[in-house]
Design an enzyme around this catalytic site. Structure first.
Site, PDB file in Angstrom:
ATOM      1  N   CYS A 160      18.596  18.144  41.529  1.00  0.00           N
ATOM      2  CA  CYS A 160      17.833  16.598  40.900  1.00  0.00           C
ATOM      3  C   CYS A 160      17.121  16.284  41.086  1.00  0.00           C
ATOM      4  CB  CYS A 160      19.079  16.860  40.122  1.00  0.00           C
ATOM      5  SG  CYS A 160      17.606  16.095  38.256  1.00  0.00           S
ATOM      6  N   ASP A 229      25.955  12.368  35.037  1.00  0.00           N
ATOM      7  CA  ASP A 229      25.435  12.674  33.895  1.00  0.00           C
ATOM      8  C   ASP A 229      26.292  11.371  33.119  1.00  0.00           C
ATOM      9  OD1 ASP A 229      23.161  14.108  33.808  1.00  0.00           O
ATOM     10  OD2 ASP A 229      22.093  12.392  32.430  1.00  0.00           O
TER      11      ASP A 229
HETATM   12  P1  RI2 Z   1      20.859   9.016  38.128  1.00  0.00           P
HETATM   13  C1  RI2 Z   1      19.816  13.252  35.318  1.00  0.00           C
HETATM   14  O1  RI2 Z   1      19.590  13.266  34.484  1.00  0.00           O
HETATM   15  C2  RI2 Z   1      20.509  14.295  36.448  1.00  0.00           C
HETATM   16  O2  RI2 Z   1      21.202  15.100  36.435  1.00  0.00           O
HETATM   17  C3  RI2 Z   1      20.893  13.061  38.140  1.00  0.00           C
HETATM   18  O3  RI2 Z   1      22.035  14.077  38.247  1.00  0.00           O
HETATM   19  C4  RI2 Z   1      21.601  12.006  36.682  1.00  0.00           C
HETATM   20  O4  RI2 Z   1      20.708  11.940  35.165  1.00  0.00           O
HETATM   21  C5  RI2 Z   1      22.373  10.693  36.698  1.00  0.00           C
HETATM   22  O5  RI2 Z   1      21.055   9.796  37.427  1.00  0.00           O
HETATM   23  P2  RI2 Z   1      18.225  13.544  33.437  1.00  0.00           P
HETATM   24  O6  RI2 Z   1      17.862  11.773  32.858  1.00  0.00           O
HETATM   25  O7  RI2 Z   1      21.491   8.238  37.547  1.00  0.00           O
HETATM   26  O8  RI2 Z   1      16.735  13.789  35.132  1.00  0.00           O
HETATM   27  O9  RI2 Z   1      21.631   8.950  39.939  1.00  0.00           O
HETATM   28  O10 RI2 Z   1      18.612  14.511  32.449  1.00  0.00           O
HETATM   29  O11 RI2 Z   1      19.722   8.202  38.507  1.00  0.00           O
END
Ligand code: RI2
Length: 342
Positions: A160, A229
């Site tokens: 991701c 998350d």
């Molecule tokens: P940072 C994201 O969720 C991903 O799951 C990623 O690992 C997590 O948030 C943390 O991201 P999504 O919004 O806060 O893409 O480290 O569903 O950037």
């Protein structure tokens, strides 16, 4: 499937219809900002656990700056309404309620302490700024701490797109370490492409692979670093769907599995046994509308996150230090107190 699909659409419509209402006079800008921030978070135009937290707090700051309030009570009332609405935008990333609650808890204390309207508005702007500054600082600190865990010659896999992870990898690169990054594409929304292009843009050696190729490449991977998350009291990590499969593959080959996450991703309610809700997103992210309509008998599920048990996690890198998953409960008690002591 038809029913799920319909309910998804109608839920979205209902959320859109339920507009934010503030008491007071000049709420136009604030109302638009709160509503559009809610929509942007829900539709994932703004995404990433840290970014959605900062975006919600920035919207609360815009509310504070938006102008003439009738009274202190009206000001705080509008702030509480806005915060409660923003918290509903996405259910899993605990960074969102934690960030909003940080502002609202302070608002409650300040309201109880009394004071002028002007002083209250200024104080709340400062609270929002404090969160925004400390959030960005936390990510930088995680980068610094995490970079020390990356060794010359490593092959590092990530899943991701996480700012905390890119901070770690960028800091390691800037420290002169030479290593290779493998980024999974991360279906169905392909956030892995963001990771790959961000890291390549910063001069890192990066390869993009399909999610389904993880086990093939894991043989040459030394270290996995993913974001989070939410992190539960037992050290379980809730992150983008597919993370737990990556963890299983890493476990099989004995690759180290690290999680990079700011402490506002710790979920305090899990201390009393609450589960973290896993967001189910629209089937339209999995298949196009025409295909869904032509195959109405096919059920579609689209969970956005999964849970990696603590047994598969080696270390959790936070701005407060690096912890084994079993040590997270101590950090949580330190940050949020002991919930059963009240
Ligand atoms: P940072 C994201 O969720 C991903 O799951 C990623 O690992 C997590 O948030 C943390 O991201 P999504 O919004 O806060 O893409 O480290 O569903 O950037």
């Amino acid at each position: 499937m038809r029913r799920e699909y319909t309910s998804c659409v109608s839920l979205r419509l209902r959320a859109r219809r339920k507009r934010f209402e503030t008491p007071g006079q000049s709420e136009g800008v604030a109302r638009d900002t709160i509503d559009s921030t809610f929509d942007q978070i829900r539709s994932m135009k703004v995404r990433g656990a840290g970014r959605i937290a900062r975006s919600a707090v920035s919207a609360l700051k815009v509310y504070c700056e938006s102008g003439k309030f009738d009274s202190t009570k009206g000001f705080y009332g509008g702030l509480f309404t806005a915060g409660e609405k923003l918290k509903q935008a996405r259910p899993t990333a605990v960074s969102l309620p934690n960030a909003v609650n940080y502002v609202l808890a302070s608002a409650r204390r300040k309201q109880a302490a009394g004071g002028t309207l002007r002083g209250s508005v200024k104080a709340m702007q400062e609270v929002c700024d404090a969160f925004l500054t400390s959030s960005l600082r936390a990510t930088r600190t995680i980068g610094e701490y995490g970079s020390k865990r990356i060794r010359d010659g490593d092959v590092v896999l990530t899943h991701c797109n996480s700012e905390a992870v890119t901070a770690v990898l960028t800091a390691a690169h800037e420290a002169g370490k030479r290593f290779e990054v493998i980024a999974t594409e991360t279906r169905p929304r392909f956030q892995g492409r963001i990771t790959a292009s961000v890291l390549a843009g910063r001069g890192l050696d990066v390869t993009l692979i399909p999610d389904t190729a993880v086990r093939v490449y894991m043989r040459k991977v030394d270290t996995v670093v993913v974001g989070a998350d939410a992190i539960a009291a037992n050290g379980a990590v809730i992150n983008k769907i597919g993370t737990s499969q990556v963890a299983l593959a890493a476990h099989e080959t004995r690759a180290r599995f690290y999680v990079a996450a700011e402490t506002y991703k710790l979920s305090p309610t899990t201390m009393t046994g609450e589960l973290v809700e896993i967001e189910q997103r629209s089937p339209l992210e999995v298949a196009p509308r025409a295909w869904l309509e032509a195959n109405a008998a096919v059920k579609v599920q689209n969970p956005a996150f999964d849970v990696t048990p603590p047994e598969y996690v080696d270390l959790i890198i936070t701005e407060r230090g690096i912890f084994p998953p079993q040590g997270i409960i101590l950090l949580m008690k330190d940050l949020y107190g002991v919930p059963w002591s009240d």
